[in-house]
Structure formats: structure tokens, C-alpha cells
Design a protein around this motif. Structure first.
Motif, PDB file in Angstrom:
ATOM      1  N   UNK A  28       1.143  -1.354   0.192  1.00 55.32           N
ATOM      2  CA  UNK A  28       0.082   0.250   0.161  1.00 55.32           C
ATOM      3  C   UNK A  28       0.794   1.282   0.223  1.00 55.32           C
ATOM      4  N   UNK A  29       0.452   2.140  -1.113  1.00 57.38           N
ATOM      5  CA  UNK A  29       1.198   3.069  -1.048  1.00 57.38           C
ATOM      6  C   UNK A  29       0.794   4.032  -0.037  1.00 57.38           C
ATOM      7  N   UNK A  30       1.562   5.067   0.332  1.00 59.72           N
ATOM      8  CA  UNK A  30       1.830   6.497   1.788  1.00 59.72           C
ATOM      9  C   UNK A  30       2.600   6.993   1.753  1.00 59.72           C
ATOM     10  N   UNK A  31       2.227   8.537   2.157  1.00 59.20           N
ATOM     11  CA  UNK A  31       2.575   9.616   1.307  1.00 59.20           C
ATOM     12  C   UNK A  31       2.642  11.048   1.538  1.00 59.20           C
ATOM     13  N   UNK A  48       6.872   0.515   1.473  1.00 62.16           N
ATOM     14  CA  UNK A  48       6.739  -0.191   2.673  1.00 62.16           C
ATOM     15  C   UNK A  48       7.701  -0.685   2.780  1.00 62.16           C
ATOM     16  N   UNK A  49       8.570  -0.638   1.422  1.00 56.08           N
ATOM     17  CA  UNK A  49      10.019  -0.839   1.320  1.00 56.08           C
ATOM     18  C   UNK A  49      11.064  -0.478   0.441  1.00 56.08           C
ATOM     19  N   UNK A  50      10.123   0.135  -0.388  1.00 53.94           N
ATOM     20  CA  UNK A  50      10.995   1.958  -1.399  1.00 53.94           C
ATOM     21  C   UNK A  50      10.346   2.949  -1.068  1.00 53.94           C
ATOM     22  N   UNK A  51      11.207   4.115  -1.812  1.00 49.67           N
ATOM     23  CA  UNK A  51      10.427   5.027  -1.536  1.00 49.67           C
ATOM     24  C   UNK A  51      10.923   5.795  -2.821  1.00 49.67           C
ATOM     25  N   UNK A  52       9.948   6.069  -3.214  1.00 47.58           N
ATOM     26  CA  UNK A  52      10.304   7.295  -4.754  1.00 47.58           C
ATOM     27  C   UNK A  52       9.539   8.783  -4.352  1.00 47.58           C
ATOM     28  N   UNK A  53       9.992   9.487  -5.474  1.00 51.97           N
ATOM     29  CA  UNK A  53       9.548  10.940  -5.178  1.00 51.97           C
ATOM     30  C   UNK A  53       8.906  11.531  -6.614  1.00 51.97           C
ATOM     31  N   UNK A  54       7.288  11.870  -6.199  1.00 48.37           N
ATOM     32  CA  UNK A  54       6.475  12.707  -7.453  1.00 48.37           C
ATOM     33  C   UNK A  54       6.664  14.047  -6.821  1.00 48.37           C
ATOM     34  N   UNK A  55       6.650  14.408  -8.255  1.00 41.66           N
ATOM     35  CA  UNK A  55       6.280  16.314  -8.625  1.00 41.66           C
ATOM     36  C   UNK A  55       5.434  16.080  -9.694  1.00 41.66           C
ATOM     37  N   UNK A  56       4.857  17.216  -9.285  1.00 44.80           N
ATOM     38  CA  UNK A  56       3.829  17.813  -9.956  1.00 44.80           C
ATOM     39  C   UNK A  56       3.384  19.498  -9.664  1.00 44.80           C
ATOM     40  N   UNK A  57       2.873  19.917 -10.567  1.00 45.89           N
ATOM     41  CA  UNK A  57       2.876  21.838 -10.886  1.00 45.89           C
ATOM     42  C   UNK A  57       2.135  22.410  -9.530  1.00 45.89           C
ATOM     43  N   UNK A  58       1.952  23.456  -9.010  1.00 45.68           N
ATOM     44  CA  UNK A  58       1.125  23.771  -7.870  1.00 45.68           C
ATOM     45  C   UNK A  58       0.273  23.540  -7.993  1.00 45.68           C
ATOM     46  N   UNK A  59      -1.065  24.145  -7.014  1.00 44.86           N
ATOM     47  CA  UNK A  59      -1.788  23.782  -7.422  1.00 44.86           C
ATOM     48  C   UNK A  59      -2.350  25.379  -7.428  1.00 44.86           C
ATOM     49  N   UNK A  60      -3.534  25.627  -8.256  1.00 50.66           N
ATOM     50  CA  UNK A  60      -4.147  27.194  -8.958  1.00 50.66           C
ATOM     51  C   UNK A  60      -3.648  27.260  -9.742  1.00 50.66           C
ATOM     52  N   UNK A  61      -3.436  29.488  -9.761  1.00 50.27           N
ATOM     53  CA  UNK A  61      -3.012  30.042 -10.656  1.00 50.27           C
ATOM     54  C   UNK A  61      -1.487  29.320 -11.742  1.00 50.27           C
ATOM     55  N   UNK A  62      -0.880  28.508 -12.558  1.00 53.22           N
ATOM     56  CA  UNK A  62       0.185  28.821 -13.298  1.00 53.22           C
ATOM     57  C   UNK A  62       0.451  29.426 -14.614  1.00 53.22           C
ATOM     58  N   UNK A  63       1.800  29.930 -14.537  1.00 50.82           N
ATOM     59  CA  UNK A  63       2.042  31.183 -15.160  1.00 50.82           C
ATOM     60  C   UNK A  63       2.514  30.210 -16.416  1.00 50.82           C
TER      61      UNK A  63
END
Length: 342
Positions: A28-31, A48-63
């Protein structure tokens, strides 16, 4: 860690990873949200065994052109086998139906992000000097790469780069501005009028600073992060912006730029870093004050964009209430740097 994260639906993420990378996730994924709102959103997820990083744009206004996940993913993938340390990339998703925005998944790299006086005070004087030189060395290594050889020959348009940069950030200021800012038009005008001749082109990080790298226990740079503004252009723009972060703003309290680095915290002055860069890269730095002034302008525009989002309740995290007050100081010091350059 939490199952309720702004901008990250763990169930939908797990379903997507199971489709695209079967067997990667085994539990199961936790974050956890580890960076919020000022730039792209960064999460650490694990099974629980490995970790990763997720990247996404900010919420709201995006230039327009900002927060481009594809650019970050592409440049880190291209640099994987070079002297520039970057996390391994696993997946890029442009389908906004999954998380509501494009995102990518990359390796989780252990290390320390030195982003506060409480962290940097743990370092001795020699360690601070050593870390500073290593930071500059990695930047010089990045700028020495041939973009064609790493598959980034079409990653940007180096011709006319500086002129376009001044125009671009002026347009982004207009797109996220809700108040008068004394002197900022004058700063943009002077920058445009005094654009130096580009001596060489290369891969530009766009936001290179100490708290955008992960540092290992032996003070090695384990990974360079936050490539959202990377492009091809004049590498000295990285050196100018580094100076802005390194020596902060004069006379500003509650300054989020001053994060425990620079001479007041026992680190060498920026001119010593510039000298190291010049010696390692063989680059003429006679126009470096223009690049510092441009760094102040760029950061003023970025800060104004953050202030714009904060006033509309579109930021995630704490500390944004002070950002807007920094902008006039950034403008004033940008004008001052141009006086030195003149």
C-alpha cells in the motif's frame, strides 16, 4: 505520512503505476508532502519497502511555460550518465486525468537539503568552504556538457537567449501582478539595454542554489533537484542567480532567501565562488554584475507570482505572507547591481 494529500490521490497514483510499471510497487502506498506551493509540489511516497518522489505543478494559478514537468523529467533523464548527479527517473505522465496535472516519478535520494541556519550551523568552517566549492564544481560540470552529446541539442534556443529572458520575465510579471512596484519597469528596461554578449552556451539549470541539491554525509553533492526552469542558453545566468541566493537581501527581516548560507553564516563570499568557477571553467566573468542584476529581477518576478497566488488562497504550506514584502528589496538591489556593472 497521510492518505489525504493536496494534489496527490494515492489510489489513482497506485493504479497508474501498476499499469505502467508492473511490479514496481509491492505494498500500500503512503505519502508525504515535503515541499508546498512556492514551486512545484514534491511528495515522498513509499510502499514500506521502497520510496520514490512524485513531482507535479502547484495548485491554482500556473504561468505559461512555468512548472513544465516534461522539461524536468527530460533533462534529468538526459543527465543520468554524466558527471552531474541527478535522481533516476521512472515515469512521466502527461494525462491530467490521473492526478489533475502532469507529473513524474523519480528515485528517492538520501541526503540533507541545507535550507536553514539550524542545519548549516552543524557544519564547521572548513566543511562550509568545502561544500561551497563542491557546489560550484557541479555547476561548472553542468555548464561544460555538450547538449548535443546528451540528447538535449533541441532543448532550447541559445540565440538571443538573454534578450528573450528579459522579455519573458517581464511578460510573466504582467501575468501575475496586482499592485504597483516602484522601479521594476526601470530595472527591466536597463537590463534590456545592457544585455552582454554571450560568451558560450550550455545547459542552464535556471534555479541553482544550495537548497536545490541533496548533500551526502561526506559533503558530496548527491543529486541536483528542481529542473523546472532548465533550458539551453547563457550559463552565467545560473551564476548570477546563485549570487542573489548566496548573499541574500540587505536589511530584510524574516527573509526566506537567507537560508543559513553566505558570509554571515561562515560561508565564503560569492566572489570566491565566482573565482572558483572562472578557474574551473575558463570563463571570463567581467560582465557578472549584469547577471546578478538579472537574477534579482527574475527572483522579483517569481516572488510576485507567489504573492499573487497567496493573496488568492492558492498556495500550500506556510511562510508565504512574507514573500510580497521582499519584491521591492529585490528590485532595489537589482538596480544597485547595475550601478556596479556600469
Amino acid at each position: 505520512m497521510s492518505d489525504d494529500l493536496p494534489g496527490l490521490d494515492l489510489t489513482r497514483l497506485r493504479e497508474h503505476l501498476d499499469r505502467e510499471l508492473p511490479g514496481l510497487v509491492t505494498g500500500p502506498l503512503t505519502g508525504e508532502l515535503v515541499q508546498g506551493g512556492r514551486s512545484n509540489l514534491t511528495y515522498v511516497v513509499g510502499d514500506g519497502a521502497r520510496r520514490w518522489v512524485v513531482r507535479r505543478p502547484p495548485l491554482g494559478h500556473v504561468l505559461a511555460t512555468a512548472h513544465d514537468m516534461g522539461r524536468e523529467h527530460r533533462v534529468m533523464s538526459a543527465l543520468a550518465d554524466t558527471a552531474v548527479p541527478v535522481p533516476r527517473t521512472y515515469l512521466m505522465c502527461q494525462d491530467e486525468d490521473v492526478l489533475g496535472a502532469p507529473f513524474y516519478v523519480m528515485e528517492h535520494v538520501d541526503g540533507t537539503v541545507y535550507r536553514s541556519p539550524e542545519l548549516t550551523e552543524r557544519l564547521g568552517t572548513e566543511q562550509r568552504h568545502e561544500l561551497s566549492m563542491r557546489l560550484v564544481d557541479v555547476l561548472a560540470d553542468l555548464h561544460s556538457l555538450d547538449p548535443e552529446q546528451v540528447g538535449l541539442g533541441d532543448f532550447g534556443r541559445p540565440e538571443g537567449f538573454l534578450e528573450r529572458q528579459v522579455r519573458r520575465w517581464s511578460k510573466q510579471l504582467a501575468a501575475s501582478r496586482s499592485r504597483d512596484l516602484d522601479g521594476i519597469e526601470r530595472l527591466a528596461e536597463l537590463l534590456g539595454a545592457r544585455v552582454p554578449a554571450t560568451r558560450r552556451t550550455g545547459i542552464v539549470h535556471g534555479d541553482y542554489r544550495l537548497d536545490n541539491v541533496l548533500v551526502g554525509d561526506s559533503l558530496e553533492i548527491g543529486a541536483v533537484l528542481d529542473w523546472e526552469m532548465a533550458t539551453l542558453g547563457d550559463p552565467l545566468t545560473d551564476l548570477g542567480l546563485l549570487a542573489v541566493y548566496w548573499e541574500g537581501l540587505d536589511g530584510v527581516q524574516q527573509n526566506p532567501i537567507a537560508k543559513g548560507i553566505g558570509p554571515e553564516y561562515g560561508f565564503p563570499p560569492i566572489r570566491e565562488l565566482w573565482q572558483r568557477y572562472a578557474e574551473r571553467s575558463g570563463t571570463d566573468l567581467s560582465d557578472v554584475e549584469w547577471y546578478r542584476a538579472f537574477g534579482f529581477f527574475k527572483l522579483a518576478v517569481i516572488s510576485e507570482g507567489i504573492h499573487y497566488r497567496f493573496t488568492r488562497g492558492q498556495t500550500v504550506g506556510d511562510g508565504f505572507e512574507h514573500i510580497g514584502a521582499l519584491v521591492p528589496h529585490l528590485v532595489a538591489q537589482g538596480l544597485s547591481a547595475l550601478d556596479e556593472e556600469a
